[in-house]
Design a protein around this motif. Structure first.
Motif, PDB file in Angstrom:
ATOM      1  N   LEU A   1       0.847  -1.204   0.000  1.00  0.00           N
ATOM      2  CA  LEU A   1       0.000   0.000   0.000  1.00  0.00           C
ATOM      3  C   LEU A   1       0.882   1.254   0.000  1.00  0.00           C
ATOM      4  O   LEU A   1       1.979   1.255   0.561  1.00  0.00           O
ATOM      5  CB  LEU A   1      -0.898   0.022   1.245  1.00  0.00           C
ATOM      6  CG  LEU A   1      -1.817  -1.184   1.440  1.00  0.00           C
ATOM      7  CD1 LEU A   1      -2.641  -1.019   2.716  1.00  0.00           C
ATOM      8  CD2 LEU A   1      -2.744  -1.363   0.245  1.00  0.00           C
ATOM      9  N   SER A   2       0.368   2.322  -0.617  1.00  0.00           N
ATOM     10  CA  SER A   2       1.129   3.570  -0.619  1.00  0.00           C
ATOM     11  C   SER A   2       1.112   4.165   0.792  1.00  0.00           C
ATOM     12  O   SER A   2       0.201   3.873   1.584  1.00  0.00           O
ATOM     13  CB  SER A   2       0.493   4.560  -1.597  1.00  0.00           C
ATOM     14  OG  SER A   2      -0.723   5.014  -1.055  1.00  0.00           O
ATOM     15  N   PRO A   3       2.098   5.009   1.129  1.00  0.00           N
ATOM     16  CA  PRO A   3       2.150   5.584   2.486  1.00  0.00           C
ATOM     17  C   PRO A   3       0.847   6.285   2.872  1.00  0.00           C
ATOM     18  O   PRO A   3       0.392   6.185   4.013  1.00  0.00           O
ATOM     19  CB  PRO A   3       3.309   6.578   2.402  1.00  0.00           C
ATOM     20  CG  PRO A   3       4.187   6.056   1.318  1.00  0.00           C
ATOM     21  CD  PRO A   3       3.276   5.393   0.323  1.00  0.00           C
ATOM     22  N   LEU A   4       0.229   6.956   1.900  1.00  0.00           N
ATOM     23  CA  LEU A   4      -1.019   7.659   2.188  1.00  0.00           C
ATOM     24  C   LEU A   4      -2.136   6.674   2.581  1.00  0.00           C
ATOM     25  O   LEU A   4      -2.882   6.895   3.538  1.00  0.00           O
ATOM     26  CB  LEU A   4      -1.442   8.451   0.934  1.00  0.00           C
ATOM     27  CG  LEU A   4      -2.510   9.495   1.159  1.00  0.00           C
ATOM     28  CD1 LEU A   4      -1.938  10.649   1.962  1.00  0.00           C
ATOM     29  CD2 LEU A   4      -3.036   9.992  -0.202  1.00  0.00           C
ATOM     30  N   VAL A   5      -2.201   5.574   1.840  1.00  0.00           N
ATOM     31  CA  VAL A   5      -3.237   4.566   2.117  1.00  0.00           C
ATOM     32  C   VAL A   5      -2.944   3.879   3.451  1.00  0.00           C
ATOM     33  O   VAL A   5      -3.860   3.599   4.232  1.00  0.00           O
ATOM     34  CB  VAL A   5      -3.323   3.546   0.950  1.00  0.00           C
ATOM     35  CG1 VAL A   5      -4.296   2.433   1.281  1.00  0.00           C
ATOM     36  CG2 VAL A   5      -3.737   4.253  -0.329  1.00  0.00           C
ATOM     37  N   VAL A   6      -1.661   3.630   3.731  1.00  0.00           N
ATOM     38  CA  VAL A   6      -1.301   3.025   5.020  1.00  0.00           C
ATOM     39  C   VAL A   6      -1.762   3.943   6.152  1.00  0.00           C
ATOM     40  O   VAL A   6      -2.336   3.484   7.150  1.00  0.00           O
ATOM     41  CB  VAL A   6       0.221   2.774   5.112  1.00  0.00           C
ATOM     42  CG1 VAL A   6       0.599   2.267   6.489  1.00  0.00           C
ATOM     43  CG2 VAL A   6       0.648   1.772   4.062  1.00  0.00           C
ATOM     44  N   ASP A   7      -1.550   5.241   5.982  1.00  0.00           N
ATOM     45  CA  ASP A   7      -2.010   6.202   6.994  1.00  0.00           C
ATOM     46  C   ASP A   7      -3.510   6.046   7.231  1.00  0.00           C
ATOM     47  O   ASP A   7      -3.978   6.039   8.367  1.00  0.00           O
ATOM     48  CB  ASP A   7      -1.761   7.653   6.529  1.00  0.00           C
ATOM     49  CG  ASP A   7      -0.299   8.035   6.699  1.00  0.00           C
ATOM     50  OD1 ASP A   7       0.430   7.299   7.391  1.00  0.00           O
ATOM     51  OD2 ASP A   7       0.104   9.068   6.127  1.00  0.00           O
ATOM     52  N   ARG A   8      -4.243   5.898   6.144  1.00  0.00           N
ATOM     53  CA  ARG A   8      -5.704   5.768   6.271  1.00  0.00           C
ATOM     54  C   ARG A   8      -6.091   4.479   6.982  1.00  0.00           C
ATOM     55  O   ARG A   8      -6.948   4.474   7.859  1.00  0.00           O
ATOM     56  CB  ARG A   8      -6.362   5.791   4.881  1.00  0.00           C
ATOM     57  CG  ARG A   8      -6.775   7.178   4.512  1.00  0.00           C
ATOM     58  CD  ARG A   8      -7.682   7.166   3.286  1.00  0.00           C
ATOM     59  NE  ARG A   8      -7.192   8.215   2.409  1.00  0.00           N
ATOM     60  CZ  ARG A   8      -6.985   8.107   1.108  1.00  0.00           C
ATOM     61  NH1 ARG A   8      -7.269   6.998   0.484  1.00  0.00           N
ATOM     62  NH2 ARG A   8      -6.536   9.114   0.431  1.00  0.00           N
ATOM     63  N   VAL A   9      -5.449   3.381   6.583  1.00  0.00           N
ATOM     64  CA  VAL A   9      -5.772   2.095   7.223  1.00  0.00           C
ATOM     65  C   VAL A   9      -5.485   2.180   8.723  1.00  0.00           C
ATOM     66  O   VAL A   9      -6.294   1.758   9.559  1.00  0.00           O
ATOM     67  CB  VAL A   9      -4.986   0.923   6.565  1.00  0.00           C
ATOM     68  CG1 VAL A   9      -5.164  -0.356   7.362  1.00  0.00           C
ATOM     69  CG2 VAL A   9      -5.445   0.709   5.129  1.00  0.00           C
ATOM     70  N   TYR A  10      -4.340   2.768   9.079  1.00  0.00           N
ATOM     71  CA  TYR A  10      -3.998   2.876  10.504  1.00  0.00           C
ATOM     72  C   TYR A  10      -4.932   3.826  11.241  1.00  0.00           C
ATOM     73  O   TYR A  10      -5.260   3.602  12.406  1.00  0.00           O
ATOM     74  CB  TYR A  10      -2.528   3.269  10.690  1.00  0.00           C
ATOM     75  CG  TYR A  10      -1.667   2.045  10.818  1.00  0.00           C
ATOM     76  CD1 TYR A  10      -1.401   1.486  12.055  1.00  0.00           C
ATOM     77  CD2 TYR A  10      -1.168   1.414   9.695  1.00  0.00           C
ATOM     78  CE1 TYR A  10      -0.642   0.339  12.178  1.00  0.00           C
ATOM     79  CE2 TYR A  10      -0.402   0.258   9.802  1.00  0.00           C
ATOM     80  CZ  TYR A  10      -0.145  -0.267  11.048  1.00  0.00           C
ATOM     81  OH  TYR A  10       0.590  -1.419  11.178  1.00  0.00           O
ATOM     82  N   ALA A  11      -5.367   4.882  10.552  1.00  0.00           N
ATOM     83  CA  ALA A  11      -6.315   5.794  11.198  1.00  0.00           C
ATOM     84  C   ALA A  11      -7.599   5.023  11.525  1.00  0.00           C
ATOM     85  O   ALA A  11      -8.184   5.173  12.602  1.00  0.00           O
ATOM     86  CB  ALA A  11      -6.608   6.976  10.288  1.00  0.00           C
ATOM     87  N   GLN A  12      -8.002   4.155  10.608  1.00  0.00           N
ATOM     88  CA  GLN A  12      -9.209   3.363  10.846  1.00  0.00           C
ATOM     89  C   GLN A  12      -8.976   2.299  11.917  1.00  0.00           C
ATOM     90  O   GLN A  12      -9.872   1.963  12.680  1.00  0.00           O
ATOM     91  CB  GLN A  12      -9.662   2.711   9.532  1.00  0.00           C
ATOM     92  CG  GLN A  12     -10.175   3.740   8.529  1.00  0.00           C
ATOM     93  CD  GLN A  12     -10.278   3.187   7.117  1.00  0.00           C
ATOM     94  OE1 GLN A  12      -9.694   2.177   6.778  1.00  0.00           O
ATOM     95  NE2 GLN A  12     -11.039   3.872   6.287  1.00  0.00           N
ATOM     96  N   LEU A  13      -7.742   1.815  11.965  1.00  0.00           N
ATOM     97  CA  LEU A  13      -7.424   0.802  12.980  1.00  0.00           C
ATOM     98  C   LEU A  13      -7.334   1.392  14.382  1.00  0.00           C
ATOM     99  O   LEU A  13      -7.451   0.696  15.370  1.00  0.00           O
ATOM    100  CB  LEU A  13      -6.070   0.164  12.664  1.00  0.00           C
ATOM    101  CG  LEU A  13      -6.043  -1.038  11.738  1.00  0.00           C
ATOM    102  CD1 LEU A  13      -4.602  -1.471  11.519  1.00  0.00           C
ATOM    103  CD2 LEU A  13      -6.826  -2.186  12.356  1.00  0.00           C
ATOM    104  N   GLN A  14      -7.105   2.714  14.435  1.00  0.00           N
ATOM    105  CA  GLN A  14      -6.836   3.359  15.716  1.00  0.00           C
ATOM    106  C   GLN A  14      -7.917   3.060  16.766  1.00  0.00           C
ATOM    107  O   GLN A  14      -7.619   2.734  17.904  1.00  0.00           O
ATOM    108  CB  GLN A  14      -6.686   4.872  15.516  1.00  0.00           C
ATOM    109  CG  GLN A  14      -5.940   5.572  16.635  1.00  0.00           C
ATOM    110  CD  GLN A  14      -4.551   4.985  16.870  1.00  0.00           C
ATOM    111  OE1 GLN A  14      -3.812   4.754  15.927  1.00  0.00           O
ATOM    112  NE2 GLN A  14      -4.212   4.706  18.121  1.00  0.00           N
ATOM    113  N   ALA A  15      -9.168   3.151  16.313  1.00  0.00           N
ATOM    114  CA  ALA A  15     -10.276   2.900  17.244  1.00  0.00           C
ATOM    115  C   ALA A  15     -10.185   1.480  17.789  1.00  0.00           C
ATOM    116  O   ALA A  15     -10.387   1.233  18.989  1.00  0.00           O
ATOM    117  CB  ALA A  15     -11.604   3.108  16.539  1.00  0.00           C
ATOM    118  N   LEU A  16      -9.836   0.555  16.901  1.00  0.00           N
ATOM    119  CA  LEU A  16      -9.701  -0.848  17.303  1.00  0.00           C
ATOM    120  C   LEU A  16      -8.555  -1.031  18.293  1.00  0.00           C
ATOM    121  O   LEU A  16      -8.673  -1.741  19.292  1.00  0.00           O
ATOM    122  CB  LEU A  16      -9.300  -1.651  16.078  1.00  0.00           C
ATOM    123  CG  LEU A  16     -10.256  -2.598  15.439  1.00  0.00           C
ATOM    124  CD1 LEU A  16      -9.533  -3.401  14.385  1.00  0.00           C
ATOM    125  CD2 LEU A  16     -10.836  -3.517  16.476  1.00  0.00           C
TER     126      LEU A  16
END
Ligand code: ATP
Length: 242
Positions: free
Chosen positions: A164-179
């Motif tokens: 995944l591109s760094p930008l997409v990784v940022d998004r995935v991790y932002a979504q994972l944050q709540a978890l």
């Protein structure tokens, strides 16, 4: 009592011993970052916990129950869900259909399609799209969502950033944050050391199949982990005290 206990685990690929005498305990709610160089044995260890690869010796215990005789599909029903490297989605099936597969374990819990779509809002407009047509980030979100649909006690995430591109990784991790902050017990294999350390409560570093560092994230420095990663801080095979 530990949620997960790994005892003296040895795992082989034919003649190659990929995991060597690994032992650790994981308490409920811990977020463990499992780091190490390519080939250190991280994926093999995760797959052994999930039952996808049987160890040659040692034990995997979940709530004190030895899982030796429990095949991978039954481990999902016991509460261990693996998001494999490469995601392994059914590309001809829709996001919703892939998510529903996670339900087949029959475990009761709070995760539903709506909850997954709330946690990963980028999937909402893609609910009825075939996963083969999705972007890498959407596919990763679907793979994580599918695992969550089994209402796991332990979520094993293998290199969610891969490809995944760094930008997409940022998004995935932002979504994972709540978890990550919700009390879900997670083992996270991640190549990006800084990112792994920023979300984990504990860090284990593997080198050539062994654990060479096992510390709470709050007390370990990046330099410490980097040295263990390359086997510089002490001889390989010697384990750093927690
Ligand atoms: P990576 O970050 O590259 O995935 P890793 O730390 O997850 O590395 P593993 O994938 O567990 O490491 O690999 C550990 C060792 O086992 C490596 O030497 C690898 O080449 C070997 N290995 C992994 N899978 C297989 C396989 N299916 N057959 C043979 N050898 C394998």
């Amino acid at each position: 009592m530990s949620l997960l206990s790994i005892r003296d685990l040895d795992v082989r690929h034919g003649l190659l011993q990929a995991v060597r005498g690994v032992s650790f305990d994981l308490a409920k709610g811990e977020v463990l970052a499992l780091v190490g160089a390519n080939g250190a044995g991280k994926t093999t260890l995760l797959r052994s916990i999930a039952g996808a690869h049987l160890p040659s010796s040692g034990r995997v215990l979940l709530n004190d129950e030895d899982l030796a005789a429990v095949p991978s599909h039954k481990r999902i029903a016991k509460g261990i869900a693996l998001v494999p490297e490469g995601r392994r989605l059914f590309s001809q099936m829709t996001v919703e259909e892939n998510l529903l597969l996670g339900k087949t374990s029959g475990r009761k819990g709070e995760w539903s399609i709506d909850r997954v779509l709330d946690a990963f809002p980028n999937l909402k407009p893609r609910r009825y799209a075939k996963t083969g047509h999705l972007s890498g980030g959407e596919q990763q979100a679907t793979a994580i969502g599918r695992a969550l649909m089994s209402n796991p006690d332990i979520l094993l995430l293998d290199e969610v950033s891969l490809g995944l591109s760094p930008l997409v990784v940022d998004r995935v991790y932002a979504q994972l944050q709540a978890l990550l902050t919700s009390g879900t017990t997670i083992v996270l294999v991640e190549q990006d050391l800084a990112r792994a350390m920023s979300v984990a409560s504990r860090v284990i570093c593997m080198l050539e199949g062994r654990i060479v560092l096992d510390r709470p994230a709050a007390v370990v420095t990046r330099e410490h982990v980097t040295q263990a990663y390359f086997g510089l801080h002490r001889a390989a095979g010697e384990r750093s005290a927690p």
